[in-house]
Every structure is written in structure tokens, then in C-alpha cells.
Scaffold this active site. Sequence first.
Site, PDB file in Angstrom:
ATOM      1  N   GLY A 239       1.241  -0.977   0.181  1.00 42.03           N
ATOM      2  CA  GLY A 239       0.057   0.172   0.325  1.00 42.03           C
ATOM      3  C   GLY A 239       0.746   1.361  -0.166  1.00 42.03           C
ATOM      4  O   GLY A 239      -0.102   2.295  -0.077  1.00 42.03           O
ATOM      5  N   PRO A 276       4.367  -5.223  -1.618  1.00 43.91           N
ATOM      6  CA  PRO A 276       4.758  -4.293  -1.974  1.00 43.91           C
ATOM      7  C   PRO A 276       4.393  -4.749  -3.298  1.00 43.91           C
ATOM      8  O   PRO A 276       5.091  -5.690  -3.911  1.00 43.91           O
ATOM      9  CB  PRO A 276       5.467  -3.717  -1.206  1.00 43.91           C
ATOM     10  CG  PRO A 276       6.598  -4.865  -0.735  1.00 43.91           C
ATOM     11  CD  PRO A 276       5.655  -5.925  -0.315  1.00 43.91           C
ATOM     12  N   GLY A 277       3.554  -3.742  -3.964  1.00 43.33           N
ATOM     13  CA  GLY A 277       3.190  -3.584  -5.092  1.00 43.33           C
ATOM     14  C   GLY A 277       4.116  -2.757  -6.380  1.00 43.33           C
ATOM     15  O   GLY A 277       4.770  -2.463  -6.889  1.00 43.33           O
ATOM     16  N   ARG A 278       3.308  -1.199  -6.015  1.00 42.06           N
ATOM     17  CA  ARG A 278       3.204   0.208  -6.855  1.00 42.06           C
ATOM     18  C   ARG A 278       5.021   0.255  -6.570  1.00 42.06           C
ATOM     19  O   ARG A 278       5.903   0.652  -7.093  1.00 42.06           O
ATOM     20  CB  ARG A 278       2.626   1.079  -6.066  1.00 42.06           C
ATOM     21  CG  ARG A 278       2.316   1.976  -7.236  1.00 42.06           C
ATOM     22  CD  ARG A 278       2.139   2.750  -6.121  1.00 42.06           C
ATOM     23  NE  ARG A 278       0.333   2.498  -6.088  1.00 42.06           N
ATOM     24  CZ  ARG A 278      -1.373   2.993  -6.212  1.00 42.06           C
ATOM     25  NH1 ARG A 278      -0.709   2.947  -8.344  1.00 42.06           N
ATOM     26  NH2 ARG A 278      -1.886   2.023  -6.469  1.00 42.06           N
ATOM     27  N   ARG A 314      -4.872   4.756 -16.237  1.00 45.34           N
ATOM     28  CA  ARG A 314      -5.002   5.207 -14.299  1.00 45.34           C
ATOM     29  C   ARG A 314      -6.208   6.579 -14.539  1.00 45.34           C
ATOM     30  O   ARG A 314      -6.399   6.600 -13.444  1.00 45.34           O
ATOM     31  CB  ARG A 314      -3.977   5.578 -13.986  1.00 45.34           C
ATOM     32  CG  ARG A 314      -2.955   3.507 -13.842  1.00 45.34           C
ATOM     33  CD  ARG A 314      -2.140   3.502 -12.397  1.00 45.34           C
ATOM     34  NE  ARG A 314      -2.411   4.463 -11.259  1.00 45.34           N
ATOM     35  CZ  ARG A 314      -2.217   4.994 -10.885  1.00 45.34           C
ATOM     36  NH1 ARG A 314      -1.801   6.362 -11.326  1.00 45.34           N
ATOM     37  NH2 ARG A 314      -2.602   5.564  -9.138  1.00 45.34           N
ATOM     38  N   TYR A 318      -8.784   6.327 -11.742  1.00 40.55           N
ATOM     39  CA  TYR A 318      -8.564   7.655 -10.947  1.00 40.55           C
ATOM     40  C   TYR A 318      -7.989   8.847 -11.042  1.00 40.55           C
ATOM     41  O   TYR A 318      -8.157   8.751  -9.653  1.00 40.55           O
ATOM     42  CB  TYR A 318      -7.925   7.046 -10.166  1.00 40.55           C
ATOM     43  CG  TYR A 318      -7.700   5.087 -10.429  1.00 40.55           C
ATOM     44  CD1 TYR A 318      -8.582   4.203  -9.795  1.00 40.55           C
ATOM     45  CD2 TYR A 318      -6.784   3.990 -10.952  1.00 40.55           C
ATOM     46  CE1 TYR A 318      -8.308   3.106  -9.798  1.00 40.55           C
ATOM     47  CE2 TYR A 318      -6.373   2.970 -11.309  1.00 40.55           C
ATOM     48  CZ  TYR A 318      -7.471   2.323 -10.752  1.00 40.55           C
ATOM     49  OH  TYR A 318      -7.618   0.617 -10.573  1.00 40.55           O
ATOM     50  N   CYS A 345     -11.953   6.600 -29.058  1.00 42.60           N
ATOM     51  CA  CYS A 345     -13.595   7.616 -28.802  1.00 42.60           C
ATOM     52  C   CYS A 345     -13.851   7.563 -28.001  1.00 42.60           C
ATOM     53  O   CYS A 345     -14.654   7.044 -27.839  1.00 42.60           O
ATOM     54  CB  CYS A 345     -14.073   6.675 -30.672  1.00 42.60           C
ATOM     55  SG  CYS A 345     -13.075   7.055 -31.884  1.00 42.60           S
ATOM     56  N   GLU A 346     -13.993   8.008 -27.379  1.00 40.25           N
ATOM     57  CA  GLU A 346     -14.239   8.684 -25.859  1.00 40.25           C
ATOM     58  C   GLU A 346     -13.537  10.293 -25.038  1.00 40.25           C
ATOM     59  O   GLU A 346     -12.454  10.202 -24.874  1.00 40.25           O
ATOM     60  CB  GLU A 346     -14.630   7.393 -25.186  1.00 40.25           C
ATOM     61  CG  GLU A 346     -13.589   6.971 -24.477  1.00 40.25           C
ATOM     62  CD  GLU A 346     -14.483   5.622 -23.197  1.00 40.25           C
ATOM     63  OE1 GLU A 346     -14.016   5.840 -22.503  1.00 40.25           O
ATOM     64  OE2 GLU A 346     -14.049   4.402 -23.640  1.00 40.25           O
ATOM     65  N   TYR A 374       0.681  -1.400 -12.197  1.00 42.60           N
ATOM     66  CA  TYR A 374      -0.830  -0.967 -12.928  1.00 42.60           C
ATOM     67  C   TYR A 374      -0.952   0.252 -14.049  1.00 42.60           C
ATOM     68  O   TYR A 374      -2.226   0.508 -14.229  1.00 42.60           O
ATOM     69  CB  TYR A 374      -1.544  -0.117 -11.488  1.00 42.60           C
ATOM     70  CG  TYR A 374      -1.389  -0.924 -10.387  1.00 42.60           C
ATOM     71  CD1 TYR A 374      -1.878  -2.649 -10.233  1.00 42.60           C
ATOM     72  CD2 TYR A 374      -0.703  -0.197  -9.019  1.00 42.60           C
ATOM     73  CE1 TYR A 374      -2.389  -2.406  -8.492  1.00 42.60           C
ATOM     74  CE2 TYR A 374      -0.421  -1.601  -7.975  1.00 42.60           C
ATOM     75  CZ  TYR A 374      -1.195  -2.293  -7.979  1.00 42.60           C
ATOM     76  OH  TYR A 374      -0.937  -3.099  -6.746  1.00 42.60           O
TER      77      TYR A 374
HETATM   78  N1  LLP Z   1      -2.000  -6.574  -0.906  1.00 39.07           N
HETATM   79  C1  LLP Z   1      -3.111  -7.284  -1.430  1.00 39.07           C
HETATM   80  C2  LLP Z   1      -4.360  -7.706  -0.738  1.00 39.07           C
HETATM   81  C3  LLP Z   1      -3.628  -5.851  -2.493  1.00 39.07           C
HETATM   82  O1  LLP Z   1      -4.860  -6.432  -2.823  1.00 39.07           O
HETATM   83  C4  LLP Z   1      -3.051  -4.828  -3.199  1.00 39.07           C
HETATM   84  C5  LLP Z   1      -3.480  -4.269  -4.108  1.00 39.07           C
HETATM   85  C6  LLP Z   1      -1.444  -5.447  -2.777  1.00 39.07           C
HETATM   86  C7  LLP Z   1      -1.160  -6.131  -1.905  1.00 39.07           C
HETATM   87  C8  LLP Z   1      -0.763  -4.257  -3.044  1.00 39.07           C
HETATM   88  O2  LLP Z   1      -0.981  -2.859  -3.353  1.00 39.07           O
HETATM   89  P1  LLP Z   1       0.274  -1.550  -2.681  1.00 39.07           P
HETATM   90  O3  LLP Z   1       1.296  -2.128  -2.784  1.00 39.07           O
HETATM   91  O4  LLP Z   1       0.684  -1.658  -4.662  1.00 39.07           O
HETATM   92  O5  LLP Z   1      -0.435  -0.391  -3.035  1.00 39.07           O
HETATM   93  N2  LLP Z   1      -5.096  -0.391 -10.163  1.00 39.07           N
HETATM   94  C9  LLP Z   1      -4.888   0.564  -8.931  1.00 39.07           C
HETATM   95  C10 LLP Z   1      -4.292  -0.385  -7.009  1.00 39.07           C
HETATM   96  C11 LLP Z   1      -5.355  -0.986  -7.603  1.00 39.07           C
HETATM   97  C12 LLP Z   1      -4.456  -1.868  -5.689  1.00 39.07           C
HETATM   98  C13 LLP Z   1      -4.909  -3.857  -5.336  1.00 39.07           C
HETATM   99  N3  LLP Z   1      -4.672  -3.803  -4.806  1.00 39.07           N
HETATM  100  C14 LLP Z   1      -3.543   1.725  -8.823  1.00 39.07           C
HETATM  101  O6  LLP Z   1      -3.213   1.982 -11.004  1.00 39.07           O
HETATM  102  O7  LLP Z   1      -3.554   3.117  -8.648  1.00 39.07           O
END
Ligand code: LLP
Length: 420
Positions: A239, A276-278, A314, A318, A345-346, A374
Site C-alpha cells: 500500500g 508491496p506492489g507499486r 489510471r 482514478y 473515441c471517448e 498498474y
Molecule cells: N496486497 C493486496 C491484498 C492488494 O489487494 C494489493 C493491491 C496489494 C497488496 C498491493 O498494493 P500496492 O503496494 O501496490 O499499493 N489499480 C490501482 C491499484 C489497485 C491495488 C489493488 N490491490 C491503481 O492503479 O492505483
Amino acid sequence: MNQFQHRNGIMHAEDVSLPDIAAAVGTPVYVYSASAVAEQYRRLSEGLSGLDHLICYALKANSNQALLKLLAGMGAGFDAVSGGEIARVLAAGAPGDRIVFSGVGKTRMEMRDALLAGVRQFNVESEPELELLNEVALSMGTRAPVAVRINPDVDPKTHRKISTGKSENKFGIPLERARNVYETASAMDGIRIAGLDLHIGSQLTSLAPLERAYRKAADLVAVLRSDGFQIDRIDLGGGLGIAYDRNLPGPPTIEQWCDLIGRETDKLNCEIVIEPGRLLVGGAGILLASILYLKRGHDRRFLVIDAAMNDLLRPSMYDAHHEVLTVRDASDAESAILDVVGPICESGDTLAVQRSMQLPAAGDLVAIMSAGAYSSAMASEYNSRPLVPEVLVSGNRFAVVRERNDIGKMIARDRIPNWL
Ligand code: LLP
């Protein structure tokens, strides 16, 4: 360190000039920096070095096999949310026991495949899911390791579509039912209690909500232990946000997040998992696009580029901000207020609104920044636009790590029934 910088007036990814990539691969194209990903991972790993921990990269952010391989090689685990993601991790050569399996809607088949893969834990989000998992595990003569995902009812103060920690969100089990669920789980022969799990939302720009959520989780661990349950692991989710807009104060640093984790879990004596993802990949990628036209509207000017909302959703989804920079340093050019738009086309197909930037020329390249997470992962083929390629750069080398799709293959997937 920023791996995307102008050198002699031309933006580079590490040591490779972006026009060289565009010439070889065409545009639009995603470009990733391997050292940027590695650097983020290393900072996290160092920040948590005093703890028994596993960094489980949330591959929904970007599931390209090359990135998975890179992270697996550095010792990462993975947070997967579908059978497809588990298959991707295994294909990248990582062992099943480095996978945590999250998600509110796991199917019977996905549970079976995850058990066969030997995942580290299932993050269970509801009582019916627990029952089904028990049934599936029993039918296979095994026990499924389970962490119950709690919903701590904490407002993560982020965009409403990516907030997961509030009571009205579909995620996790309300705190007040958690003890019951552990009670039920402990009586099931197909379940082994492995720990506790939470994740409150994405692109968080303050640590305060995380701190509140971690405290609630730590308090619950104490209660569960006094109830006699063995809780050896706590999964704190992911997150932490990244800086998308240079004009705004940045989110907390990796080191600050790690300090918080250390403080809040100090006395728990648990293995710590984070997801962590992002944070690992977001800043490590750009979307490289070509300018098709400079168009004058009634009172607006539009930069029409060859990338669109199907490549980078994105901003439309968002209202997200991504910097748009010219690849050729245009600092001597006149500056203008522009809308950066794609060919779709939008009117929602806008990648940047009313942005002040140096006026480029048709044919020039632009880099849409912080597009490692993402972005390609959420791309679609809307308007029959083939998915664009991905390139990974390391030092002065680059490789195409996903080929451009082609319209012939897309058409060939469709079937015309014989009665037409
Ligand atoms: N763990 C779980 C259970 C999650 O649902 C997520 C993200 C993560 C970890 C990783 O979160 P991060 O560290 O990346 O914040 N598409 C959206 C973001 C969707 C996130 C969904 N879940 C965007 O483009 O901002």
C-alpha cells in the site's frame, strides 16, 4: 537515484537512449529499468533486515515474467490473487512456498492448484471461503495453511476505488468476528492456522492509517494467543504510495515504513510478510509514446499521442496524475498548457489535463512517467488496439520482454458460428 534522466538533451533509461528503443521497437512501448526495481527491493530488504521477514511482491502491479524472474532471483516472495498469477510465479522459477494467495473470490479450482503448488498461506477473506478451502484440502488429504484477513475498519485516506480497509469495503473479516473465525478454523481438519493478514489500501501517502491498522492487528494477535491459537506470522499487506507529481510533497519513504513495521511488530515475535506492489515497480517504468498531432480546439490545445487509455487506464479510472515529459529536452521551446490525449473515441481518453509543458513537435517522443505499476497490467484491447510491447533495460542493454500483439492474432481468437 532516478534511472530516467536527460543526457545531452535526450532522455535515457539507465544508459540506453529512448529514441534508440523507439527506433528498434516502435511506440507506444513500456520501458522498465531493472536497476530501479532492484534498488527498491534492496532498500526494503535492508530496512527489514532486523526482522524475520518475506517481501511478497504483489504481482498484480506488473506481472511480466522478466520482472518476476528478477525479483525471484533477489529472494522475493509473491502475493498472488488468481490461479493465473500463481502460474506466472511458478513459471518464473520461484517455489510455491514463497507465494501468499490473496483475494476475496478464490475458486475451488484455484484452491486446488494453490495447494498443489504448496503455497505459503491462503489469506482467507470470509467464512464461506474458509469452509470451501477446508473441503478442498480434505479431499486432497492435506491441510491448507491459513491467515485470516481482517478488516480493521481504518480509512487509508486514498482514492475510494483503491481503499480496502474500511468496514464498507468487500475485503477481510470484521474484527469483531475474527476470534470466532479462528475458533471455527482451529476445529477444521483441512485447515492449519498460520497467521493473521491485513491490507488497507493502495497509494497511501501517510503512515498514520497503517499505524492504526497495525496496532489493531497486533492487539488481536495478543487476544488470539490468549485464546490459545498459534499465530506465528503477520502479513501487513502493501500500500505505500509513490510520488507521481513532483509538485506535491512525496509519500513517506521506504525507510520510514520499515521503521514503523519494526516498531509495531517488535514484541510480536512473528514472521513478518509485506505485499508491496507499486512501490517496487511503479517508478521503474515509463510509457514511451509518439506525438501524432498538435491540435487546436476552441480554446484548448491537444497533444494527440499514439498511446491511449487502453494502454494506461489510471488517469481515466482514478483521475491519476502521471508526469508527461518530452524525450528531447525542449527547454528552449515555448511553453503551453496542453491536454495530452490518445486516439480512442471517448473524452475519457485523456492522459493529462491542462498540463503546462514545453511545446513539442509532431513526431517527437514523450515519456509518461511512473508507469511501471498498474499500467501494462491493466491494459486492454479497446478500439482493437493491440497490447503494446514491454522493454527491460539494464545498464546499456535492453530486451523486449513482451512482444507487441498483432491484430491478426486478435481477429483469429474470434469464432464465427456456422449459422451466420
Ligand atoms: N496486497 C493486496 C491484498 C492488494 O489487494 C494489493 C493491491 C496489494 C497488496 C498491493 O498494493 P500496492 O503496494 O501496490 O499499493 N489499480 C490501482 C491499484 C489497485 C491495488 C489493488 N490491490 C491503481 O492503479 O492505483
